[in-house]
Design a protein around this motif. Structure first.
Motif, PDB file in Angstrom:
ATOM      1  N   GLY A 194       0.753  -1.053   0.132  1.00  0.00           N
ATOM      2  CA  GLY A 194      -0.049  -0.403   0.278  1.00  0.00           C
ATOM      3  C   GLY A 194       0.613   1.415  -0.298  1.00  0.00           C
ATOM      4  O   GLY A 194       1.917   0.879   0.038  1.00  0.00           O
ATOM      5  N   TYR A 195       0.203   2.119   0.449  1.00  0.00           N
ATOM      6  CA  TYR A 195       1.050   3.947  -0.242  1.00  0.00           C
ATOM      7  C   TYR A 195       0.267   4.531   1.271  1.00  0.00           C
ATOM      8  O   TYR A 195      -0.701   4.426   1.574  1.00  0.00           O
ATOM      9  CB  TYR A 195       0.598   4.223  -1.514  1.00  0.00           C
ATOM     10  CG  TYR A 195       1.237   4.078  -2.953  1.00  0.00           C
ATOM     11  CD1 TYR A 195       2.466   2.494  -2.563  1.00  0.00           C
ATOM     12  CD2 TYR A 195       0.036   4.247  -3.956  1.00  0.00           C
ATOM     13  CE1 TYR A 195       2.627   2.555  -4.342  1.00  0.00           C
ATOM     14  CE2 TYR A 195       0.261   3.553  -5.091  1.00  0.00           C
ATOM     15  CZ  TYR A 195       2.140   3.121  -4.857  1.00  0.00           C
ATOM     16  OH  TYR A 195       2.516   2.377  -6.097  1.00  0.00           O
ATOM     17  N   GLY A 196       1.621   5.735   1.494  1.00  0.00           N
ATOM     18  CA  GLY A 196       1.429   6.903   2.496  1.00  0.00           C
ATOM     19  C   GLY A 196       0.557   5.652   3.825  1.00  0.00           C
ATOM     20  O   GLY A 196       1.289   4.816   4.566  1.00  0.00           O
ATOM     21  N   ARG A 197      -0.828   7.240   4.235  1.00  0.00           N
ATOM     22  CA  ARG A 197      -1.338   6.450   5.252  1.00  0.00           C
ATOM     23  C   ARG A 197      -2.015   4.704   5.381  1.00  0.00           C
ATOM     24  O   ARG A 197      -1.739   4.198   6.028  1.00  0.00           O
ATOM     25  CB  ARG A 197      -2.401   7.810   5.270  1.00  0.00           C
ATOM     26  CG  ARG A 197      -2.825   7.089   6.930  1.00  0.00           C
ATOM     27  CD  ARG A 197      -3.401   8.575   7.579  1.00  0.00           C
ATOM     28  NE  ARG A 197      -2.949   9.497   8.324  1.00  0.00           N
ATOM     29  CZ  ARG A 197      -3.249  10.902   8.344  1.00  0.00           C
ATOM     30  NH1 ARG A 197      -4.748  10.433   8.767  1.00  0.00           N
ATOM     31  NH2 ARG A 197      -2.257  11.657   8.819  1.00  0.00           N
ATOM     32  N   ALA A 198      -2.980   4.124   4.053  1.00  0.00           N
ATOM     33  CA  ALA A 198      -2.553   3.210   4.026  1.00  0.00           C
ATOM     34  C   ALA A 198      -2.382   1.569   4.699  1.00  0.00           C
ATOM     35  O   ALA A 198      -2.495   0.953   4.159  1.00  0.00           O
ATOM     36  CB  ALA A 198      -3.463   3.475   2.725  1.00  0.00           C
ATOM     37  N   ARG A 546       4.750   7.526   6.401  1.00  0.00           N
ATOM     38  CA  ARG A 546       3.078   7.370   6.571  1.00  0.00           C
ATOM     39  C   ARG A 546       1.884   8.462   7.189  1.00  0.00           C
ATOM     40  O   ARG A 546       0.682   7.907   7.539  1.00  0.00           O
ATOM     41  CB  ARG A 546       3.357   6.399   7.620  1.00  0.00           C
ATOM     42  CG  ARG A 546       3.632   5.030   7.785  1.00  0.00           C
ATOM     43  CD  ARG A 546       4.162   4.073   9.198  1.00  0.00           C
ATOM     44  NE  ARG A 546       5.324   2.916   9.161  1.00  0.00           N
ATOM     45  CZ  ARG A 546       3.396   2.211   9.247  1.00  0.00           C
ATOM     46  NH1 ARG A 546       2.468   2.426   9.347  1.00  0.00           N
ATOM     47  NH2 ARG A 546       4.329   0.662   8.573  1.00  0.00           N
ATOM     48  N   GLU A 547       2.634   9.465   6.838  1.00  0.00           N
ATOM     49  CA  GLU A 547       1.680  11.089   7.282  1.00  0.00           C
ATOM     50  C   GLU A 547       0.925  11.513   6.219  1.00  0.00           C
ATOM     51  O   GLU A 547      -0.548  11.664   6.545  1.00  0.00           O
ATOM     52  CB  GLU A 547       2.450  11.331   7.592  1.00  0.00           C
ATOM     53  CG  GLU A 547       3.707  10.851   8.998  1.00  0.00           C
ATOM     54  CD  GLU A 547       2.471  11.378  10.106  1.00  0.00           C
ATOM     55  OE1 GLU A 547       1.559  12.039  10.548  1.00  0.00           O
ATOM     56  OE2 GLU A 547       2.371  10.563  10.545  1.00  0.00           O
ATOM     57  N   VAL A 548       1.092  10.906   4.805  1.00  0.00           N
ATOM     58  CA  VAL A 548       0.163  11.263   4.253  1.00  0.00           C
ATOM     59  C   VAL A 548      -1.220  10.120   3.668  1.00  0.00           C
ATOM     60  O   VAL A 548      -0.513   9.245   3.496  1.00  0.00           O
ATOM     61  CB  VAL A 548       1.238  11.754   2.665  1.00  0.00           C
ATOM     62  CG1 VAL A 548       1.858  12.080   2.710  1.00  0.00           C
ATOM     63  CG2 VAL A 548       1.685  10.054   1.890  1.00  0.00           C
ATOM     64  N   ASP A 549      -2.132  11.178   2.963  1.00  0.00           N
ATOM     65  CA  ASP A 549      -3.260  10.672   2.379  1.00  0.00           C
ATOM     66  C   ASP A 549      -3.513  10.856   1.585  1.00  0.00           C
ATOM     67  O   ASP A 549      -4.507  10.648   0.865  1.00  0.00           O
ATOM     68  CB  ASP A 549      -4.658  10.728   3.800  1.00  0.00           C
ATOM     69  CG  ASP A 549      -4.697  12.054   4.283  1.00  0.00           C
ATOM     70  OD1 ASP A 549      -4.314  13.210   3.318  1.00  0.00           O
ATOM     71  OD2 ASP A 549      -5.262  11.799   5.479  1.00  0.00           O
ATOM     72  N   ALA A 550      -2.608  12.072   0.643  1.00  0.00           N
ATOM     73  CA  ALA A 550      -3.442  12.225  -0.575  1.00  0.00           C
ATOM     74  C   ALA A 550      -1.673  12.330  -1.375  1.00  0.00           C
ATOM     75  O   ALA A 550      -0.703  13.050  -0.713  1.00  0.00           O
ATOM     76  CB  ALA A 550      -3.857  13.506  -0.805  1.00  0.00           C
TER      77      ALA A 550
END
Length: 721
Positions: A194-198, A546-550
């Protein structure tokens, strides 16, 4: 026959993400055939026969013909050495155990120079295969000897060194089946799903849900047993022995026979079973102590060794072990019998891909002790017909998942939960796994963190189990894709300004937005770096965060051609223009007519529930709409654009300029208007073209028109910290 000059490898480039060739990573090789440009395969005497003798499975390659034997047909008709090298490399990878079906070879504007690509799961493996393939084809051309098995083994060794281990690979494969992306985080088996926060992370069969405390408990067998015993899980009695004499004292207290093993025993190392005499117990203590941990003496449990894999408290696979014996012939030594009767088993090998290890007496003190107890050693020659026990445990490879009794499943699930492991390998001994443990005197003997999965993926007998799928389903619920919204903006004309504005609008929409563009690398309203960041590595840093959600990414054509895209799919893909051909001569691009093939890469990766955003002021950009798997949103600088008229007639979304205002429309109905002309915007470099692209992209992201309008008025690029 005079020797032909060597094919020159001019440039080798690893495209790490979706690219102009395919969705997957490839190795792109620029070849100069030299004099071989005038000698296709049908003009090289004996070449085709020599090549197919070296690689007989080339008959299975369909090539462009589309059927078995297609490539051989091309050879007979006459094809060039670059194309032949492509198929040679693919076949060597197939033989080495890394099946590869994709490859292409295309000519360039320079005579005799070609670009050849092939699927490359790992760069170093691909480079090794290329080197071996290059040597093989030149040997076949010049009628020189070539050791194909040696080349295949060289590639296989590189796979073992560089590629994911089988346990990790099966989890990654299961994630891919669910369209969950992955990023390899090191040269080993640490992988981000997965990517980023997900995202979630795995390291072989450990996850970011695996508790360090639980792992520590599992590593202390004495503590583990105490915890299991406290909740009623059957375990063998035992005690830590400080020296050989103490081990014998404990054995007498427990009652013979006993087991002696390290407290952190793994894969059966240092474990001696069914010990009956003082000398055996004391010798076994020394073997276990050499493993580097404390030594424990336990009551011996009769039965077969079993390994049950527990994921999220549920048994998902079970395997049973078997004892190993050799039969004497009156001639061969035990060491020779082991090689001829056991090590010939195709399940055994030194590489990680084999479920069972090769048996080497010089590294197996437990086996040597077992032989000693039978009055034998490696050099002994047992009489014809005599059966010699070689190994009691460590050969767990017979699937028995369907036979596990519900009470046994409950006991092992409880054991994993008590220790605190989300994924556990539970070792138990029982005569019959289809009966409750208490009824037969069975017991759980170990709880292991980070269990191997290969025995369940490649059982010697029985059905392979989808253990990777179980682990992925544990990490991601049914509704989760492991993705965060990714916006990819491809083109050259002010794409950094478009990206800055889109990231600002996403930030106002409540998202922790990462941005990589030629202005720098940004996280929310903070500038992480001010150097140009419109490239693969900067994008990857954001996807790993891990902080980004976009995530908003500027992708110039140079970056696409040099590295590919950093992501496999995106929520919104934007193509703004076809500029820049004049700067791409190093990639054999000289005219605008070649640019759609480059920039289509961005539209190719739009998700089915995503949106492709296209500037239809350029007719060639409008043509990319047919390549988009998701919705298409068009924008143009005038309302009378022909492509826009078709879009509106078909009920699609569009953005254009009409009467000095930006108009958002769905079908024939206008949805929202916002003023275009504003001196402040011009001062910020927000031209009409930038505003149109940013408004269309933000709308495609699901940001409301009202928030878009407010965000444009408050946008301050220089206010970023």
């Amino acid at each position: 026959m005079s020797l032909k000059e060597d094919i020159q490898l001019l440039r080798i480039n690893y495209l790490r993400g979706p690219n102009v060739w395919t969705y997957r990573p490839v190795l792109e090789v620029w070849l100069d055939l030299g004099e071989l440009e005038d000698h296709p395969s049908n003009l090289l005497p004996g070449f085709n026969q020599r090549l197919t003798t070296m690689l007989p499975a080339l008959v299975e390659h369909h090539c462009g013909v589309g059927e078995r034997g297609g490539f051989l047909q091309r050879l007979e008709e006459g094809t060039w050495a670059g194309h032949v090298l492509e198929h040679v490399v693919i076949e060597l990878l197939n033989l080495a155990g890394m099946p590869t079906g994709f490859g292409q070879t295309r000519s360039t504007t320079r005579r005799g120079v070609y670009r050849m690509v092939f699927r490359a799961r790992d760069e170093q493996v691909a480079r090794t295969a290329l080197g071996c393939g290059h040597a093989l084809i030149m040997a076949a051309i010049n009628d020189l000897p070539f050791d194909v098995p040696k080349a295949v083994e060289q590639i296989r060794e590189r796979i073992d060194e560089c590629y994911l281990g089988p346990s990790t690979a099966c989890i990654v494969s299961a994630a891919t089946d669910r369209q969950i992306p992955h990023i390899r985080l090191n040269d080993g088996n640490l992988v981000q799903l997965g990517y980023g926060r997900a995202q979630r992370r795995i390291w072989t069969a450990e996850t970011d849900k695996t508790s360090a405390i639980a792992e520590g408990i599992a590593g202390d067998k004495d503590l583990t047993k105490a915890l299991l015993k406290s909740v009623g899980v059957p375990v063998p009695e035992g005690e830590v022995a400080r020296d050989p004499a103490h081990a014998w004292e404990i054995a007498q207290d427990l009652g013979l026979p006993v087991v002696v093993k390290p407290t952190d025993a793994n894969h059966g190392r240092g474990v001696s079973l069914e010990l009956m005499a003082q000398a055996e117990v004391e010798s076994a203590w020394g073997i276990a102590d050499a493993e580097g941990s404390e030594v424990i003496v336990e009551r011996y449990i009769r039965g077969d060794e079993h390994r049950l894999l527990v994921v999220a408290g549920q048994v998902v696979a079970a395997a049973r072990g078997e004892s190993l014996w050799v039969n004497g012939d009156g001639v061969s030594t035990i060491a020779q019998l082991i090689d001829s009767q056991l090590n010939t088993d195709p399940r055994r090998g030194e590489a990680e891909e084999f479920p069972l290890e090769t048996i080497k007496l010089d590294r197996e003190p437990v086996i040597r002790l077992l032989l000693e107890r039978q009055g034998l050693e490696g050099a002994s020659i047992p009489a014809a017909g005599r059966r010699v026990l070689i190994q009691r445990n460590g050969n767990v490879a017979i699937d028995c998942t369907d036979a596990v009794h519900p009470e046994v499943a409950h006991a092992v699930g409880l054991a994993a939960r008590v220790v605190g492991l989300d994924i556990a390998g539970i070792d138990l001994v029982a005569e019959d796994i289809s009966r409750p443990l208490q009824a037969q005197g069975g017991a759980i003997v170990e709880v292991n963190a980070g269990p191997g999965l290969l025995m369940h993926l490649k059982p010697a007998v029985g059905t392979p189990r989808p253990v990777g799928q179980a682990i992925v389903n544990h990490l991601f619920d049914e509704a989760s894709s492991g993705r965060v919204p990714i916006v990819g903006i491809a083109g050259r004309r002010d794409t950094h300004r478009i990206a800055r504005l889109v990231a600002w609008l996403a930030h106002l929409g409540g998202r922790r937005t990462g941005l990589a563009c030629r202005d720098g690398l940004f996280l929310g309203t903070r500038a992480v770096e001010r150097r140009p960041s419109a490239h693969f590595d900067a994008a990857l840093r954001l996807l790993m965060n891990r902080e980004v959600d976009a995530v908003v990414l500027e992708n110039g054509p140079e970056s696409i051609l040099q590295d590919g895209l950093a992501y496999d799919r995106c929520q919104v893909g934007v193509v703004t223009d076809l500029d820049g051909a004049e700067t791409l001569g190093a990639h054999d691009i000289a005219s605008i007519d070649q640019m759609p093939r480059v920039l289509r890469t961005q539209i190719d990766v739009v998700l089915a529930d995503g949106v492709g955003v296209l500037n239809v002021d350029h007719a060639e950009v409008a043509e990319l709409a047919r390549l988009c798997d998701g919705e298409v949103l068009l924008y143009a600088s005038t309302s009378d654009n022909a492509a826009l008229a078709v879009q509106r007639a078909q009920g699609g979304r569009s953005v254009c300029v009409r009467d000095g205002r930006i108009v958002l429309a769905t079908g024939s109905a206008d949805t929202f208007h916002l003023p275009l002309n504003n001196p402040r915007r011009a001062h910020l470099g927000l031209s009409a073209e930038v505003l149109l692209a940013a408004v269309a992209t933000a709308w495609a992201m699901g940001i409301s028109p009202e928030l878009i309008a407010a965000g444009i008025e408050t946008f301050e690029p220089d206010a970023v910290r």
